[in-house]
Scaffold this motif. Sequence first.
Motif, mmCIF file in Angstrom:
data_model
loop_
_atom_site.group_PDB
_atom_site.id
_atom_site.type_symbol
_atom_site.label_atom_id
_atom_site.label_comp_id
_atom_site.label_asym_id
_atom_site.label_seq_id
_atom_site.Cartn_x
_atom_site.Cartn_y
_atom_site.Cartn_z
ATOM 1 N N PRO A 40 0.828 -1.209 0.000
ATOM 2 C CA PRO A 40 0.000 0.000 0.000
ATOM 3 C C PRO A 40 0.863 1.261 0.000
ATOM 4 C CG PRO A 40 0.113 -0.885 2.201
ATOM 5 C CD PRO A 40 0.819 -1.863 1.298
ATOM 6 N N GLY A 41 0.333 2.310 -0.594
ATOM 7 C CA GLY A 41 1.019 3.594 -0.598
ATOM 8 C C GLY A 41 0.830 4.311 0.722
ATOM 9 N N TYR A 42 1.494 5.424 0.849
ATOM 10 C CA TYR A 42 1.448 6.199 2.088
ATOM 11 C C TYR A 42 0.020 6.637 2.413
ATOM 12 C CZ TYR A 42 2.433 9.880 5.473
ATOM 13 O OH TYR A 42 2.442 10.659 6.591
ATOM 14 N N ALA A 43 -0.727 7.091 1.407
ATOM 15 C CA ALA A 43 -2.097 7.553 1.636
ATOM 16 C C ALA A 43 -2.968 6.413 2.158
ATOM 17 C CB ALA A 43 -2.686 8.126 0.350
ATOM 18 N N THR A 44 -2.798 5.229 1.614
ATOM 19 C CA THR A 44 -3.570 4.071 2.072
ATOM 20 C C THR A 44 -3.206 3.718 3.509
ATOM 21 O OG1 THR A 44 -3.630 3.215 -0.188
ATOM 22 C CG2 THR A 44 -4.143 1.656 1.568
ATOM 23 N N LYS A 45 -1.923 3.743 3.821
ATOM 24 C CA LYS A 45 -1.493 3.431 5.190
ATOM 25 C C LYS A 45 -2.030 4.471 6.176
ATOM 26 C CE LYS A 45 2.794 2.905 3.852
ATOM 27 N NZ LYS A 45 4.224 2.665 3.751
ATOM 28 N N GLN A 46 -2.058 5.737 5.748
ATOM 29 C CA GLN A 46 -2.615 6.798 6.603
ATOM 30 C C GLN A 46 -4.102 6.550 6.843
ATOM 31 O OE1 GLN A 46 -0.713 8.469 8.416
ATOM 32 N NE2 GLN A 46 -0.438 10.494 7.533
ATOM 33 N N ARG A 47 -4.838 6.191 5.791
ATOM 34 C CA ARG A 47 -6.275 5.933 5.905
ATOM 35 C C ARG A 47 -6.519 4.762 6.852
ATOM 36 N NH1 ARG A 47 -9.242 2.229 3.935
ATOM 37 N NH2 ARG A 47 -7.821 1.594 2.297
ATOM 38 N N LEU A 48 -5.735 3.691 6.684
ATOM 39 C CA LEU A 48 -5.878 2.519 7.555
ATOM 40 C C LEU A 48 -5.552 2.867 9.011
ATOM 41 C CD1 LEU A 48 -4.292 -0.242 5.303
ATOM 42 C CD2 LEU A 48 -6.666 -0.176 6.096
ATOM 43 N N ALA A 49 -4.532 3.692 9.205
ATOM 44 C CA ALA A 49 -4.145 4.099 10.562
ATOM 45 C C ALA A 49 -5.291 4.839 11.240
ATOM 46 C CB ALA A 49 -2.893 4.969 10.517
ATOM 47 N N LEU A 50 -5.938 5.721 10.500
ATOM 48 C CA LEU A 50 -7.093 6.439 11.054
ATOM 49 C C LEU A 50 -8.251 5.486 11.322
ATOM 50 C CD1 LEU A 50 -7.087 9.699 8.894
ATOM 51 C CD2 LEU A 50 -6.622 9.507 11.347
ATOM 52 N N GLU A 51 -8.458 4.568 10.396
ATOM 53 C CA GLU A 51 -9.583 3.637 10.504
ATOM 54 C C GLU A 51 -9.460 2.718 11.718
ATOM 55 O OE1 GLU A 51 -11.866 0.344 7.683
ATOM 56 O OE2 GLU A 51 -10.378 1.693 6.778
ATOM 57 N N ILE A 52 -8.249 2.251 12.010
ATOM 58 C CA ILE A 52 -8.093 1.325 13.136
ATOM 59 C C ILE A 52 -7.450 2.000 14.354
ATOM 60 C CG2 ILE A 52 -8.006 -0.666 11.606
ATOM 61 C CD1 ILE A 52 -5.039 -0.920 12.226
ATOM 62 N N ASN A 53 -7.255 3.303 14.265
ATOM 63 C CA ASN A 53 -6.774 4.102 15.395
ATOM 64 C C ASN A 53 -5.385 3.677 15.894
ATOM 65 O OD1 ASN A 53 -6.945 6.154 17.286
ATOM 66 N ND2 ASN A 53 -7.879 4.831 18.831
ATOM 67 N N THR A 54 -4.403 3.756 14.990
ATOM 68 C CA THR A 54 -3.019 3.470 15.363
ATOM 69 C C THR A 54 -2.109 4.341 14.500
ATOM 70 O OG1 THR A 54 -1.436 1.702 15.821
ATOM 71 C CG2 THR A 54 -2.659 1.529 13.763
ATOM 72 N N ASP A 55 -0.812 4.253 14.716
ATOM 73 C CA ASP A 55 0.153 5.040 13.936
ATOM 74 C C ASP A 55 0.380 4.433 12.567
ATOM 75 O OD1 ASP A 55 0.576 6.770 16.056
ATOM 76 O OD2 ASP A 55 2.311 5.646 16.806
ATOM 77 N N GLU A 56 0.672 5.284 11.604
ATOM 78 C CA GLU A 56 0.986 4.810 10.249
ATOM 79 C C GLU A 56 2.214 3.910 10.278
ATOM 80 O OE1 GLU A 56 3.443 4.818 6.702
ATOM 81 O OE2 GLU A 56 3.844 6.116 8.426
ATOM 82 N N SER A 57 3.170 4.200 11.163
ATOM 83 C CA SER A 57 4.384 3.380 11.228
ATOM 84 C C SER A 57 4.067 1.943 11.663
ATOM 85 C CB SER A 57 5.417 4.002 12.172
ATOM 86 O OG SER A 57 4.898 4.081 13.484
ATOM 87 N N ARG A 58 3.052 1.774 12.509
ATOM 88 C CA ARG A 58 2.644 0.434 12.935
ATOM 89 C C ARG A 58 1.998 -0.317 11.770
ATOM 90 N NH1 ARG A 58 5.967 -0.759 15.853
ATOM 91 N NH2 ARG A 58 6.847 1.052 14.904
ATOM 92 N N ILE A 59 1.252 0.415 10.934
ATOM 93 C CA ILE A 59 0.636 -0.183 9.740
ATOM 94 C C ILE A 59 1.738 -0.646 8.796
ATOM 95 C CG2 ILE A 59 -0.838 0.235 7.721
ATOM 96 C CD1 ILE A 59 -2.415 0.290 10.317
ATOM 97 N N GLN A 60 2.741 0.201 8.615
ATOM 98 C CA GLN A 60 3.848 -0.125 7.715
ATOM 99 C C GLN A 60 4.559 -1.399 8.184
ATOM 100 O OE1 GLN A 60 6.449 3.138 6.846
ATOM 101 N NE2 GLN A 60 8.132 1.805 6.258
ATOM 102 N N ILE A 61 4.842 -1.484 9.468
ATOM 103 C CA ILE A 61 5.517 -2.667 10.014
ATOM 104 C C ILE A 61 4.646 -3.910 9.844
ATOM 105 C CG2 ILE A 61 6.411 -3.745 12.130
ATOM 106 C CD1 ILE A 61 8.182 -1.474 11.035
#
Length: 156
Positions: A40-61
């Motif tokens: 996923p791109g940065y925008a997708t990771k940001q959206r997912l982070a907001l959706e599940i209430n966590t940091d984008e860096s955790r999504i990336q990992i």
Amino acid sequence: MAQDNSPNKTITMNQRRSRTKFTEDQLKILIKAFHQNPYPGYATKQRLALEINTDESRIQIWFQNRRARHQCQKKSEPDEDLESSQDQDHSEEEIQSREDRRCRTSYTSSQLHTLIEAFMNNPYPGIDTREQLAKEIGIPESRVQVSVEEFDCSIS
């Protein structure tokens, strides 16, 4: 870098961040996103982070770990045509557009000075130190981690 000389100062060593535990609902969202696009791109990771209430860096990992696990499972299966798998990897790279990538972080000279000074004092800062540095210079902790790794390569 500001120093705290108070007697209540907590000394922190290189500590790992505690393991991120996702709920079943969060995992369902992440797995669904992974099946749609494992890169996923940065925008997708940001959206997912907001959706599940966590940091984008955790999504990336999470995505990095999931891709690694997915690769291990693929290797344990019988090998299929190598060329077709290489073609598939190539097409995945083409799918990810430059627009989805995170913008390159630009640092001011004072931010760079603070990061270099911190790196010289401790080339392997723990999560607490990275978070403190990030707060001090006004950037996300994930950028401090990457910055320190870049310094490590450039100084060696």
